[in-house]
Design an enzyme around this catalytic site. Sequence first.
Site, PDB file in Angstrom:
ATOM      1  N   ASP A  93       0.891  -1.094   0.017  1.00  0.00           N
ATOM      2  CA  ASP A  93      -0.001   0.087   0.106  1.00  0.00           C
ATOM      3  C   ASP A  93       0.953   1.364   0.141  1.00  0.00           C
ATOM      4  O   ASP A  93       1.800   1.292   0.855  1.00  0.00           O
ATOM      5  CB  ASP A  93      -0.838   0.023   1.284  1.00  0.00           C
ATOM      6  CG  ASP A  93      -1.756   1.180   1.416  1.00  0.00           C
ATOM      7  OD1 ASP A  93      -3.007   1.198   0.659  1.00  0.00           O
ATOM      8  OD2 ASP A  93      -1.628   2.330   1.975  1.00  0.00           O
ATOM      9  N   TYR A 120       2.829   9.752   0.283  1.00  0.00           N
ATOM     10  CA  TYR A 120       3.792   9.010   1.170  1.00  0.00           C
ATOM     11  C   TYR A 120       5.085   9.173   0.693  1.00  0.00           C
ATOM     12  O   TYR A 120       6.041   9.016   1.525  1.00  0.00           O
ATOM     13  CB  TYR A 120       3.539   7.608   1.405  1.00  0.00           C
ATOM     14  CG  TYR A 120       2.133   7.362   1.791  1.00  0.00           C
ATOM     15  CD1 TYR A 120       1.437   8.199   2.413  1.00  0.00           C
ATOM     16  CD2 TYR A 120       1.755   6.126   1.774  1.00  0.00           C
ATOM     17  CE1 TYR A 120      -0.001   7.669   2.827  1.00  0.00           C
ATOM     18  CE2 TYR A 120       0.632   5.401   2.087  1.00  0.00           C
ATOM     19  CZ  TYR A 120      -0.215   6.293   2.804  1.00  0.00           C
ATOM     20  OH  TYR A 120      -1.552   5.927   3.313  1.00  0.00           O
ATOM     21  N   LYS A 170      -2.893   6.081  -4.274  1.00  0.00           N
ATOM     22  CA  LYS A 170      -4.028   6.802  -3.933  1.00  0.00           C
ATOM     23  C   LYS A 170      -3.802   8.470  -4.543  1.00  0.00           C
ATOM     24  O   LYS A 170      -2.536   8.798  -4.754  1.00  0.00           O
ATOM     25  CB  LYS A 170      -4.110   7.118  -2.266  1.00  0.00           C
ATOM     26  CG  LYS A 170      -4.342   5.914  -1.725  1.00  0.00           C
ATOM     27  CD  LYS A 170      -4.105   5.964  -0.188  1.00  0.00           C
ATOM     28  CE  LYS A 170      -4.030   4.895   0.712  1.00  0.00           C
ATOM     29  NZ  LYS A 170      -2.620   4.298   0.721  1.00  0.00           N
TER      30      LYS A 170
END
Length: 317
Positions: free
Chosen positions: A51, A56, A86
């Site tokens: 993920d 990030y 994302k």
Amino acid sequence: MAKVPEITLSSSCNLTRPVIGMGTSSYPPADPETAKAAIIEAIKAGYRHFDTAFAYRSEQSLGEAIAEALNLGLIKSRDELFITSKLWASFAERDLVVPAIKTSLRNLQLDYLDLYLIHWPLKLSQEVRQMPIVKEHAFPLDIKSVWEGMEECQNLGLTKAIGVSNFSCKKLEELLSFAKIPPADNQVEMNPLWQQKKLREFCKAKDIHITAFSPLGANGTKWGDNRIVECDVLEEIAKAHGKTAAQISLRWIYEQGVSLVTKSYNKERMKQNREIFDWSLTEEESNKIDQLPQRKGVTFASILGPHDLMLELDAET
């Protein structure tokens, strides 16, 4: 060690993935080489679900680790992995969604994602460089137009499935009222001290899978704490099983039919986080966990500032 079970995300996309994944969000951000080395260790340890997110700053490290794992023969093909990324809130506009996923794919050195999520149910100005923010830099999300962009990503084959993150029942209701492709997944904070019962029931009824982030309370981050790993009830149950409080939390989440994403760059803890599948909690233990006092750990107000929009989102169920 027991094999990691697989789950089907939702009947609409019929995509399977390992129920436990490795998260790559760290605070403060890990240097790229450290992150890459940890991801390679995770692949060696048997992790196949990863993920990441544009926000990030770990997409490039993950991409390099995947390329190296292929070179080393740790995996035979990229298809063995399930990769989630994302859409960051600064790109939450109809015309920016496809360019954003293409940027993530370039960072990852991949042709497609398995799952692409809307990261937050709000839009941020492109001027945001740090948090908390000034209130003029946050806007309500135009869910309809942004979701059209997400659907285009799937229709173009840039991702196999699409979903959301941090969405309340209210936001999901709105999305489902017009979505041509329903969301396959909603990634939210969930653990024994924030059990999300209402949201879980809603998502189950609507065939939306839930993935839990912060399953251990995000201990070691500026927004998390040690209340899971030092919870007396969880520690007591852990002693009875010869496990850790962290493993009790992860097992409890798994027994709710939820996937989970754990982040550890520690080799031993990576291994421990997967050692939750060959034993189970008793009914009495599950009932004790159900009675634990509830408190949300991650709030938009604590990250972005106590502005009206953040307080409104935090109050939604």
